[in-house]
Design a protein around this motif. Structure first.
Motif, PDB file in Angstrom:
ATOM      1  N   PRO A 201      11.281  -9.055 -25.084  1.00 48.19           N
ATOM      2  CA  PRO A 201      12.501  -9.442 -25.312  1.00 48.19           C
ATOM      3  C   PRO A 201      13.290  -8.913 -26.651  1.00 48.19           C
ATOM      4  CG  PRO A 201      11.219 -11.312 -25.929  1.00 48.19           C
ATOM      5  CD  PRO A 201      10.368 -10.036 -25.356  1.00 48.19           C
ATOM      6  N   GLN A 202      12.574  -8.336 -27.465  1.00 47.36           N
ATOM      7  CA  GLN A 202      13.032  -7.725 -28.810  1.00 47.36           C
ATOM      8  C   GLN A 202      12.933  -6.113 -28.498  1.00 47.36           C
ATOM      9  OE1 GLN A 202      10.518  -9.792 -28.979  1.00 47.36           O
ATOM     10  NE2 GLN A 202      11.214 -11.640 -29.724  1.00 47.36           N
ATOM     11  N   VAL A 203      13.908  -5.391 -29.090  1.00 53.08           N
ATOM     12  CA  VAL A 203      13.623  -3.989 -29.202  1.00 53.08           C
ATOM     13  C   VAL A 203      12.809  -3.649 -30.394  1.00 53.08           C
ATOM     14  CG1 VAL A 203      15.797  -3.503 -28.094  1.00 53.08           C
ATOM     15  CG2 VAL A 203      15.735  -3.565 -30.494  1.00 53.08           C
ATOM     16  N   ASP A 204      12.276  -2.430 -30.338  1.00 49.63           N
ATOM     17  CA  ASP A 204      11.364  -1.921 -31.682  1.00 49.63           C
ATOM     18  C   ASP A 204      12.174  -1.727 -32.800  1.00 49.63           C
ATOM     19  OD1 ASP A 204      12.466   0.549 -31.237  1.00 49.63           O
ATOM     20  OD2 ASP A 204      10.566   1.605 -30.501  1.00 49.63           O
ATOM     21  N   ARG A 205      11.685  -1.333 -33.775  1.00 48.88           N
ATOM     22  CA  ARG A 205      12.475  -1.146 -35.011  1.00 48.88           C
ATOM     23  C   ARG A 205      13.241   0.068 -35.078  1.00 48.88           C
ATOM     24  NH1 ARG A 205       7.834  -0.143 -39.133  1.00 48.88           N
ATOM     25  NH2 ARG A 205       9.549  -0.496 -40.538  1.00 48.88           N
ATOM     26  N   ASN A 206      13.147   0.616 -33.738  1.00 49.74           N
ATOM     27  CA  ASN A 206      14.197   1.915 -33.980  1.00 49.74           C
ATOM     28  C   ASN A 206      15.266   1.747 -32.807  1.00 49.74           C
ATOM     29  OD1 ASN A 206      13.057   3.950 -35.642  1.00 49.74           O
ATOM     30  ND2 ASN A 206      11.169   3.691 -34.341  1.00 49.74           N
ATOM     31  N   GLY A 207      15.284   0.679 -32.237  1.00 50.01           N
ATOM     32  CA  GLY A 207      16.309   0.229 -31.111  1.00 50.01           C
ATOM     33  C   GLY A 207      15.921   0.425 -29.768  1.00 50.01           C
ATOM     34  N   ARG A 208      14.614   1.131 -29.501  1.00 48.07           N
ATOM     35  CA  ARG A 208      14.261   1.100 -28.156  1.00 48.07           C
ATOM     36  C   ARG A 208      13.629   0.035 -27.579  1.00 48.07           C
ATOM     37  NH1 ARG A 208      12.722   5.943 -31.159  1.00 48.07           N
ATOM     38  NH2 ARG A 208      10.778   4.984 -31.635  1.00 48.07           N
ATOM     39  N   VAL A 209      13.906  -0.145 -26.291  1.00 47.05           N
ATOM     40  CA  VAL A 209      13.247  -1.231 -25.358  1.00 47.05           C
ATOM     41  C   VAL A 209      11.869  -0.939 -25.398  1.00 47.05           C
ATOM     42  CG1 VAL A 209      13.131  -2.280 -23.078  1.00 47.05           C
ATOM     43  CG2 VAL A 209      15.401  -1.621 -24.112  1.00 47.05           C
ATOM     44  N   LEU A 210      11.199  -2.085 -25.340  1.00 53.94           N
ATOM     45  CA  LEU A 210       9.687  -2.097 -25.565  1.00 53.94           C
ATOM     46  C   LEU A 210       9.046  -2.537 -24.334  1.00 53.94           C
ATOM     47  CD1 LEU A 210       6.969  -1.532 -27.234  1.00 53.94           C
ATOM     48  CD2 LEU A 210       7.052  -3.893 -28.177  1.00 53.94           C
ATOM     49  N   VAL A 211       8.029  -1.593 -23.623  1.00 53.64           N
ATOM     50  CA  VAL A 211       7.562  -1.907 -22.218  1.00 53.64           C
ATOM     51  C   VAL A 211       5.934  -1.980 -22.617  1.00 53.64           C
ATOM     52  CG1 VAL A 211       9.470  -1.719 -20.809  1.00 53.64           C
ATOM     53  CG2 VAL A 211       7.850   0.174 -21.426  1.00 53.64           C
ATOM     54  N   VAL A 212       5.375  -2.642 -21.579  1.00 53.26           N
ATOM     55  CA  VAL A 212       3.826  -2.803 -22.073  1.00 53.26           C
ATOM     56  C   VAL A 212       3.204  -2.629 -20.661  1.00 53.26           C
ATOM     57  CG1 VAL A 212       1.833  -4.055 -22.647  1.00 53.26           C
ATOM     58  CG2 VAL A 212       3.986  -4.184 -24.086  1.00 53.26           C
ATOM     59  N   PHE A 213       2.397  -1.378 -20.464  1.00 56.21           N
ATOM     60  CA  PHE A 213       1.514  -1.209 -19.185  1.00 56.21           C
ATOM     61  C   PHE A 213       0.251  -1.577 -19.359  1.00 56.21           C
ATOM     62  CE2 PHE A 213       4.676   2.044 -17.014  1.00 56.21           C
ATOM     63  CZ  PHE A 213       5.662   0.963 -17.212  1.00 56.21           C
ATOM     64  N   LYS A 214      -0.441  -2.450 -18.854  1.00 56.29           N
ATOM     65  CA  LYS A 214      -1.822  -2.673 -18.841  1.00 56.29           C
ATOM     66  C   LYS A 214      -2.581  -2.314 -17.639  1.00 56.29           C
ATOM     67  CE  LYS A 214      -2.211  -6.776 -21.920  1.00 56.29           C
ATOM     68  NZ  LYS A 214      -2.737  -8.223 -22.044  1.00 56.29           N
ATOM     69  N   THR A 215      -3.842  -1.634 -17.948  1.00 53.70           N
ATOM     70  CA  THR A 215      -4.765  -1.448 -16.797  1.00 53.70           C
ATOM     71  C   THR A 215      -5.355  -2.597 -16.430  1.00 53.70           C
ATOM     72  OG1 THR A 215      -6.305  -0.466 -18.263  1.00 53.70           O
ATOM     73  CG2 THR A 215      -5.023   0.969 -17.262  1.00 53.70           C
ATOM     74  N   VAL A 216      -5.371  -3.128 -15.216  1.00 57.48           N
ATOM     75  CA  VAL A 216      -5.846  -4.459 -14.526  1.00 57.48           C
ATOM     76  C   VAL A 216      -6.375  -4.039 -13.383  1.00 57.48           C
ATOM     77  CG1 VAL A 216      -5.509  -6.755 -13.850  1.00 57.48           C
ATOM     78  CG2 VAL A 216      -4.049  -6.000 -15.680  1.00 57.48           C
ATOM     79  N   ASP A 217      -7.749  -4.094 -13.053  1.00 53.01           N
ATOM     80  CA  ASP A 217      -8.221  -3.766 -11.829  1.00 53.01           C
ATOM     81  C   ASP A 217      -7.856  -4.632 -10.609  1.00 53.01           C
ATOM     82  OD1 ASP A 217     -10.027  -2.859  -9.738  1.00 53.01           O
ATOM     83  OD2 ASP A 217     -11.784  -2.371 -11.166  1.00 53.01           O
ATOM     84  N   GLY A 218      -6.970  -4.120  -9.681  1.00 54.72           N
ATOM     85  CA  GLY A 218      -6.638  -4.963  -8.638  1.00 54.72           C
ATOM     86  C   GLY A 218      -7.043  -4.468  -7.394  1.00 54.72           C
ATOM     87  N   PHE A 219      -8.004  -3.480  -7.298  1.00 55.77           N
ATOM     88  CA  PHE A 219      -8.333  -2.610  -6.229  1.00 55.77           C
ATOM     89  C   PHE A 219      -9.010  -3.577  -5.155  1.00 55.77           C
ATOM     90  CE2 PHE A 219      -7.943   0.507  -9.507  1.00 55.77           C
ATOM     91  CZ  PHE A 219      -7.241   1.528  -8.986  1.00 55.77           C
ATOM     92  N   GLN A 220      -9.708  -4.587  -5.378  1.00 64.74           N
ATOM     93  CA  GLN A 220     -10.190  -5.348  -4.333  1.00 64.74           C
ATOM     94  C   GLN A 220      -9.307  -6.114  -3.637  1.00 64.74           C
ATOM     95  OE1 GLN A 220     -13.737  -7.170  -6.116  1.00 64.74           O
ATOM     96  NE2 GLN A 220     -14.937  -5.649  -5.519  1.00 64.74           N
ATOM     97  N   ASP A 221      -8.307  -6.669  -4.512  1.00 61.44           N
ATOM     98  CA  ASP A 221      -7.361  -7.532  -3.939  1.00 61.44           C
ATOM     99  C   ASP A 221      -5.932  -6.942  -3.225  1.00 61.44           C
ATOM    100  OD1 ASP A 221      -8.837  -9.602  -4.850  1.00 61.44           O
ATOM    101  OD2 ASP A 221      -8.093  -9.340  -6.876  1.00 61.44           O
ATOM    102  N   TYR A 222      -5.794  -5.686  -3.582  1.00 64.95           N
ATOM    103  CA  TYR A 222      -4.526  -5.055  -3.198  1.00 64.95           C
ATOM    104  C   TYR A 222      -4.593  -3.917  -2.540  1.00 64.95           C
ATOM    105  CZ  TYR A 222      -2.644  -8.569  -5.914  1.00 64.95           C
ATOM    106  OH  TYR A 222      -1.999  -9.901  -6.575  1.00 64.95           O
TER     107      TYR A 222
END
Length: 268
Positions: free
Chosen positions: A94-115
């Motif tokens: 919900p907050q931008v980073d210190r330089n005003g850029r929107v911050l997104v987070v990508f995680k590696t979550v193993d969903g190969f068996q479920d999807y």
């Protein structure tokens, strides 16, 4: 507000360049795209308001889409609801980073068996996220910061990362119209180092200079670069900064009509 998409007041020169680019696109018989301000300005910001380069960037983006149709989203937003909430692997803060850029987070979550076709689903989800963020004036102007948390990497992921796959990843990185994109890779252990090692040889020199790696046990550099107040709690930010899938999925849903319209744009 983070997701503010209100009309932006442009200078007279910028208005002239928007109209100039609109005329170029409308006269092109190969492009099957809209000429709304939101689309035109994201390419103009990307090229620092150089009309000809913006026109070339539009061609490059839709040429990539033409040659790699499976590397862009192809379904209604609701199609992706289950995998967003089933994996909890994609977030926006919900907050931008210190330089005003929107911050997104990508995680590696193993969903190969479920999807089925899990990696394909991730490719399409990321395309949706990027397109949705590029609707935002602040993203068009300032770009984004991406935290790639590879600590959940498994051998199932490594099996998917062929040279051909990595080559297309690099090609798409080269056409995404972000004025700036800073990437922070968080890794820990052998598998995570293997993952980043696989990616790096395929990245172009300019993009490599915007990639920073961090050991998952020592994140002081990440806090310094992104800003303590913006970081998720699990990476050393305030305890109130909890990752919430609702933020990104609600943003996608609220812009579903336009995002699905973008899926019909192309080049012949």
């Amino acid at each position: 507000m983070l997701f503010l998409t209100a009309r932006v007041d442009h200078t007279a020169e910028q208005i002239f360049k928007i109209e100039q680019l609109r005329q170029l696109v409308e006269k092109c018989e190969d492009l099957r795209v809209g000429t709304e301000d939101t689309l035109l300005t994201k390419f103009l910001h990307y090229t620092r308001w150089d009309t000809i380069k913006a026109y070339q960037a539009i061609h490059a983006y839709y040429e990539f889409k033409r040659r790699h149709p499976t590397w862009v989203a192809r379904h209604p937003i609701e199609h992706y609801r289950q995998i967003f909430y089933g994996t909890h692997c994609r977030y926006v803060m919900p907050q931008v980073d210190r330089n005003g850029r929107v911050l997104v987070v990508f995680k590696t979550v193993d969903g190969f068996q479920d999807y089925p076709d899990y990696l394909q689903s991730l490719v399409e989800m990321d395309d949706l996220i990027f397109e949705s963020l590029l609707l935002l004036p602040r993203v068009q102007q300032n770009g984004i910061t991406v935290i790639c948390d590879l600590q959940g990497t498994t051998r199932n992921f490594l099996r998917q990362f062929s040279p051909a796959f990595m080559k297309v990843v690099n090609e798409k990185n080269g056409v995404l119209p972000f004025s700036q994109r800073i990437v922070h890779i968080i890794q820990r252990g052998f598998l995570m180092h293997v993952t980043s090692t696989l990616f790096m040889p395929f990245m172009n020199k300019e993009f490599k200079e915007k990639i920073f790696t961090h050991d998952g046990r020592h994140l002081s550099k990440l806090r310094e670069m992104v800003g303590y107040e913006s970081l998720p709690a699990e990476y050393g930010g305030p305890a109130t900064n909890v990752l919430d899938t609702n933020l990104i999925f609600n943003h996608l849903s609220q812009n579903a009509e336009y995002l699905e319209k973008l899926q019909t744009y192309g080049k012949i």
